[in-house]
Scaffold this motif. Structure first.
Motif: not given
Lengths: 433, 433
Positions: A63-91
């Motif tokens: 039950p505790d790991t059904l959802a991603f934790s905020e830390d896990e999401i932070d860590a995954e998001c940090a792996r996204v390269p800047e050019h991909e992040r910029a494209a996603l933000e523009l979209a």
């Protein structure tokens, strides 16, 4: 080989009808399995969801790991390269700007008797978005589902996204962050739909479920429809390109292939007024298929469901297009606006030579969740309205009730609904005293 | 006896949850029967429809008599007395005036790069309205379904209305005439839904099916959803009245009974801030039940599902109302507008002492086809929008494509959809030459 049809041929109507009627998806009957899964989730909640996730996704959750934790999401998001992040933000920014214009208006007015009438829109309380796992786990689909809900003002927005073997696409989590999603549950299939519709100990139920999915997800959505709202049941993707001779065959071939590469069941059709151009596009497709990464999928789709249709003029093209009622329609002609005026049924229209359909998949602004399988005849792409509902309002004055109440009373009597009539009559009698 | 709940009681939450969770309809499983009927109509067309109508409605039809002829409709309409016709015409005019304001607007604009974006609304091609036979064959429902379709601009509008034993309600045919219906077929049940969805030799298929019906009709609508559009799956009717002490108990009792008399599964609930008033309403209901024509039905509904809830203040009433998400909500309080501001979920709201719900059933103007069974959390009453669909539009310029195309290409690469990216890249390369 894709079909080549000429509207001048005697056999054209039969050939076109066959194209329209082609069954592009095996209707796998998973209804009983899905009914059992939903019943299990309703009965056992988290425990059922956890068991089914272990079984189907080979992933042990609690039950505790059904959802991603905020830390896990932070860590995954940090792996996204800047050019991909910029494209996603523009979209995200462009999708948000487009959908902001869809917010509907409340209205109130008085009629000739002084009665006040109108309606008021409000967001659904909570929405759940289904995001497929594996190959079809598209961050763009997260934006296209979540941003309309966010713009609508939905208070609680959650995602269910299966992570088979524990693998997650960091861009999916970043897209969720960019569009106001509160929780991302790493569960999928009919069990995820059931959990969102009925709730479990850990997952609060939502009011509306949207997003694409496989046959199990589709069957589950159909079953929970009514308990919650759902969007459409999506079928395989389609594109229709109407092109005159003044086009680059390679551009058009890529537009056709950009649907074909989605899925072996996708369908790409070209309608053209110029036979030589039509043949040139077929050659261009074959050439691109030699090197395309997804040539196995795109090639199968083009071979089994692709078509080039030769017509006498654009009026004929428009008439055939309306019979197809395509999900995506490109108008690659000299005067796309004039042709648009002849089109009635299409999910999304892309006007002119500089608007490849792929723009609409990502950064154009309009939604890419669109009606498939001829359902553009009666339904629309996803929008802010899908995450809102309208309450109608009426306020009679004594004068207004005196004016229109007797007709209501009469109709109640005609329909043998006496109390309806009496509820009006009792008030009218007060006025007459 | 209806439930009496006091929000101050320790047992209140359990009692209210029981009220919310009460199952008011037997979920008859007719799904297999309905699947067989639909398959039969798809396979045998008119012949199947005719056989099933003989079986279920004891009526022998031929392809020529499936629909009422114009002469038959003329003759039936001529039987309607003038005062009934006048009431129906007033209702039609008011419903039309209200719904005309719902017509959505097209929008087109240019973004900062010169790209043109927008959308366009259009009517569905054809709509089919289901009208139940027998007791629930309400002319007002014909108006409420057909007029929004007519206002939307739907070209072809048909009705299926079973006529068990050949009996028809002339007011139903007059309502069809008043709202632009082209054909009225004297067929019903799942076979009527199948005929409208798939077409037969005589009955052309439609794009959208709306209207209430029994369990067979509901199951058939659920099954054809996707092939055609459908409206909601309607459940039994409900009313919630929020009233302060300054009301006539008899008026409120009649408002409650006007839902209860529809159906033994209907639900009528009063929330009040005044215990004495609540008790007085219960007495008034009992008194009216002594003489009401439909006292057997209304009495059973009130006994089994009726409730009076005593609350501390109107804020509490609003919070409970949102948990119910009522189909019909009457605000019989001194300042209904202030209370409305605290309400989020309701299908239709009736403001003040002079607006009995029955006004909304007939002549108010707003639609009486409304979300039941708590679905006002996520859905709206029937409207013009249900008979229209939206096509999104995008037109890039070379400049716009140069500005936003690279982001689309990046996202296509991120999603491993190479052809998507290439369709943008090929155009960008032309610009760079």
């Amino acid at each position: 080989m894709p079909v080549f049809l000429d509207s001048r041929d005697a056999s054209f109507n039969a050939g076109f009808a066959a194209l329209l009627g082609a069954k592009r998806e095996d209707a796998v009957d998973v209804d009983d399995t899905v009914a059992a899964i939903i019943a299990d989730v309703r009965a056992r909640g988290d425990a059922a969801v956890i068991d089914l996730t272990l079984k189907f996704d080979r992933l042990q959750l609690t039950p505790d790991t059904l959802a991603f934790s905020e830390d896990e999401i932070d860590a995954e998001c940090a792996r996204v390269p800047e050019h991909e992040r910029a494209a996603l933000e523009l979209a995200a920014a462009r999708i948000r700007a487009y959908h902001a214009r869809q917010r509907p208006e409340d209205k109130r007015w008085h009629d000739e008797y002084g009665a006040e009438l109108g309606w008021r829109w409000g967001p659904v309380g909570a929405a759940g978005l289904y995001v497929p796992g594996g190959l079809a786990s598209y961050p763009s689909s997260v934006l296209m589902n979540a941003i309309p809900a966010q713009v609508a003002g939905v208070e609680r927005l959650v995602i269910c996204a299966p992570t088979p073997g524990g693998v997650v696409n960091p861009l999916v989590l970043l897209a969720a962050r960019l569009s106001g999603v509160e929780k991302v549950y790493r569960i999928g299939g009919a069990q995820a739909v059931a959990a969102m519709a009925y709730g479990t100990e850990t997952i609060a139920p939502v009011d509306k479920i949207t997003g694409p999915g496989n046959a199990y997800v589709a069957a589950a959505k159909r079953r929970v429809f009514g308990r919650v709202g759902i969007d459409m049941i999506a079928g395989p993707s389609e594109i229709l390109v109407i092109a005159d001779s003044d086009n680059d065959p390679d551009w058009i071939s890529l537009d056709l292939l950009s649907q074909a590469e989605h899925d072996e069941s996708a369908q790409s059709v070209l309608i053209t007024t110029d036979e030589a151009f039509g043949r040139a596009v077929m050659q261009a497709v074959d050439k691109r298929l030699e090197t395309l990464e997804r040539r196995a999928i795109a090639g199968a789709s083009w071979r089994d469901y692709g078509a080039v249709i030769l017509v006498r003029d654009l009026a004929e093209a428009a008439a055939l297009s309306d019979r197809i009622a395509p999900e995506h329609l490109e108008l690659c002609v000299a005067d796309p606006e004039a042709l648009l005026g002849q089109i009635r049924h299409a999910g999304a229209v892309f006007l002119g030579h500089w608007t490849p359909e792929a723009i609409g998949d990502y950064v154009g602004g309009p939604n890419h969740v669109l009606p498939t399988a001829r359902s553009a005849r009666f339904s629309s792409g996803l929008s802010v309205l899908d995450f809102m509902k309208r309450t109608t309002l009426a306020r009679m004055t004594p004068e207004a009730l005196a004016a229109i109440g007797p007709a209501a009373e009469q109709l109640a009597i005609s329909e043998s609904l006496e109390a309806h009539g009496l509820s009006v009559r009792a008030r009218l009698e007060r006025l007459n005293r």
